[in-house]
Design a protein around this motif. Structure first.
Motif, short mmCIF file in Angstrom:
data_model
loop_
_atom_site.label_atom_id
_atom_site.label_comp_id
_atom_site.label_asym_id
_atom_site.label_seq_id
_atom_site.Cartn_x
_atom_site.Cartn_y
_atom_site.Cartn_z
N LYS A 73 -8.64 5.13 -5.10
CA LYS A 73 -9.34 6.37 -5.45
C LYS A 73 -8.46 7.28 -6.28
N TRP A 74 -7.18 7.38 -5.92
CA TRP A 74 -6.26 8.25 -6.65
C TRP A 74 -6.09 7.78 -8.10
N SER B 58 0.86 -1.18 0.00
CA SER B 58 0.00 0.00 0.00
C SER B 58 0.89 1.23 0.00
N TYR C 61 -6.92 4.69 -0.54
CA TYR C 61 -6.37 5.95 -1.06
C TYR C 61 -5.83 5.75 -2.47
N ASN D 78 -7.84 -1.68 4.22
CA ASN D 78 -8.42 -0.39 3.83
C ASN D 78 -7.37 0.66 3.53
N ASP D 79 -6.09 0.36 3.80
CA ASP D 79 -5.02 1.28 3.40
C ASP D 79 -4.92 1.43 1.89
N GLU E 90 -14.71 0.44 -0.85
CA GLU E 90 -14.74 0.26 0.60
C GLU E 90 -15.34 -1.09 0.98
N ASP F 205 -0.16 13.18 -3.72
CA ASP F 205 -0.95 14.40 -3.87
C ASP F 205 -0.14 15.61 -4.31
N PRO G 70 1.06 5.41 1.69
CA PRO G 70 0.43 6.27 2.69
C PRO G 70 -0.60 7.20 2.06
N LYS G 71 -1.59 7.56 2.82
CA LYS G 71 -2.60 8.50 2.34
C LYS G 71 -1.93 9.82 1.97
N GLY G 72 -2.20 10.31 0.78
CA GLY G 72 -1.62 11.56 0.30
C GLY G 72 -0.25 11.42 -0.31
#
Length: 297
Positions: A179-180, A145, A176, A172-173, A207, A152, A147-149
Motif C-alpha cells: 500500500k505504501w 517484509s 503495508y 499479510n505483513d 489482501e 511513515d 513493520p507497519k509504519g
C-alpha cells in the motif's frame, strides 16, 4: 642576498609541511585506520576489514563511510555522539539486524546506505527520527517484509531502493509495504522495483493475494549477499589490518566508548609526535638561518 630569500622559502615550505603534519595527526584519531578530511568533516573508514565501529570518531563528523568492512552488528549507541551526520554508508557489510534505537540521534541525516548486507528484518520505529532523510538504500538484503509504519516518518524521502530482497507476498505483513508503494509511486523513486519471491511486483499485491497466516519462504529462494568480489576487497585480503578497539582506548588514554580524545591526546600518536618534532626542529633551524643572514646584511 639569495641566502635570506632561499631561507625564507625554506621556512614557508617547512611551515606548510608542519601544518599538514599536524592536521594528519589530528585526523587519525583511531590509530591510523580511518582517513579524514578535516576541512569537510569527512571520515573514511571503508575497506578496512573492520569488525567494530571505531568509538572515537570526531563529534563534528558530517560524512562517515563504513562500507566494505566486516561489520555484523551495530551497538545501539554506535552513532549517538554523531548528531551532525548527514551521510552514513554501511553498505557491503555483514549486518544481520539493527537495534531499534540506533539511528535516533541522527536527526540531520540525509543519506543512509544499508544495501548489500544480511538484514532479515527491520525493527519497528528504526527510521522514525530520520525526518530529513531523502535517500535510503535497502536493496540486496534478506528482507521479507517491513513493520507497519516503517516508512511513515520519512517525510523528506525521495529515493528508496528495495529490490533484490526476498519479499514474502504470501504473508499479510507485506500489505503495508504494498500500500505504501502505491501511495508513494511517482513521488519516491526506486520503490517500484520491489518484487516478490515469485517475481510479482510488491505494489500489485492485495489482501486477496496475501494469506492471513505468514508462510516462511523457501530458504532456497534467499538471495546471495554477494556474487562477486570487488578488487578493493581482494586488495584488503592482502593487506589485512587488525586494530582492536581496546588498543585504541589504551593508547589514547580513555576508557568510556563515547568519550572522545582531546586534540593533545590525538597528537601524541607515535608517528604524529615524531613528525611534529622533526618539523619543529627544521623550522627552528630555518628561522635561525634567516636571522643569521639578516644580521650579516
Amino acid at each position: 642576498m639569495m641566502g635570506p630569500v632561499l631561507a625564507a622559502c625554506l621556512l614557508i615550505i617547512l611551515s606548510t609541511a608542519w601544518i599538514s603534519q599536524a592536521n594528519e595527526a589530528l585526523c587519525k584519531k583511531d590509530g591510523g585506520v580511518c582517513s579524514c578530511n578535516n576541512n569537510k568533516n569527512s571520515v573514511d573508514c571503508s575497506s578496512k576489514r573492520l569488525t567494530a565501529i571505531p568509538s572515537n570518531i570526531p563529534v563534528d563528523t558530517d560524512r562517515l563511510e563504513l562500507h566494505m568492512n566486516k561489520l555484523s552488528n551495530l551497538p545501539s549507541k554506535a552513532f549517538h555522539h554523531l548528531s551532525k551526520l548527514t551521510y552514513l554508508s554501511l553498505s557491503t557489510n555483514q549486518i544481520q539486524s539493527l537495534p531499534n534505537g540506533v539511528f535516533d540521534k541522527l536527526t540531520q541525516l540525509k543519506e543512509l546506505y544499508l544495501y548489500k548486507n544480511q538484514l532479515q528484518s527491520l525493527p519497528g520505529g528504526v527510521f522514525d527520527k530520520l525526518t530529513n532523510l531523502n535517500k535510503l538504500w535497502l536493496q540486496r538484503n534478506q528482507l521479507r517484509s517491513v513493520p507497519k509504519g516503517a516508512f511513515d516518518s520519512l517525510s523528506s524521502l525521495n529515493i528508496l531502493y528495495l529490490n533484490d530482497n526476498p519479499w514474502d507476498c504470501s504473508c499479510n505483513d507485506i500489505l503495508y509495504l504494498s500500500k505504501w508503494i502505491r501511495e508513494k509511486e511517482g513521488t519516491v523513486n526506486g520503490i517500484e522495483s520491489a518484487t516478490c519471491v515469485g517475481n510479482k511486483a510488491v505494489l500489485d499485491i492485495t489482501e486477496k493475494d496475501a494469506a492471513s497466516d505468514c508462510v516462511s519462504p523457501n530458504t532456497t529462494t534467499a538471495i546471495p549477499t554477494s556474487t562477486t568480489t570487488p578488487a578493493s576487497v581482494i586488495y584488503d585480503d592482502i593487506h589485512e589490518i587488525k586494530v582492536p578497539q581496546e588498543n585504541f582506548q589504551k593508547f589514547l588514554g580513555y576508557q568510556e566508548p563515547d568519550h572522545l580524545p582531546t586534540q593533545p591526546q590525538c597528537l601524541m600518536s607515535i608517528s604524529g609526535y615524531l613528525g611534529l618534532m622533526m618539523s619543529l626542529m627544521l623550522t627552528s633551524a630555518a628561522i635561525l638561518y634567516v636571522f643569521h643572514f639578516l644580521k650579516k646584511a
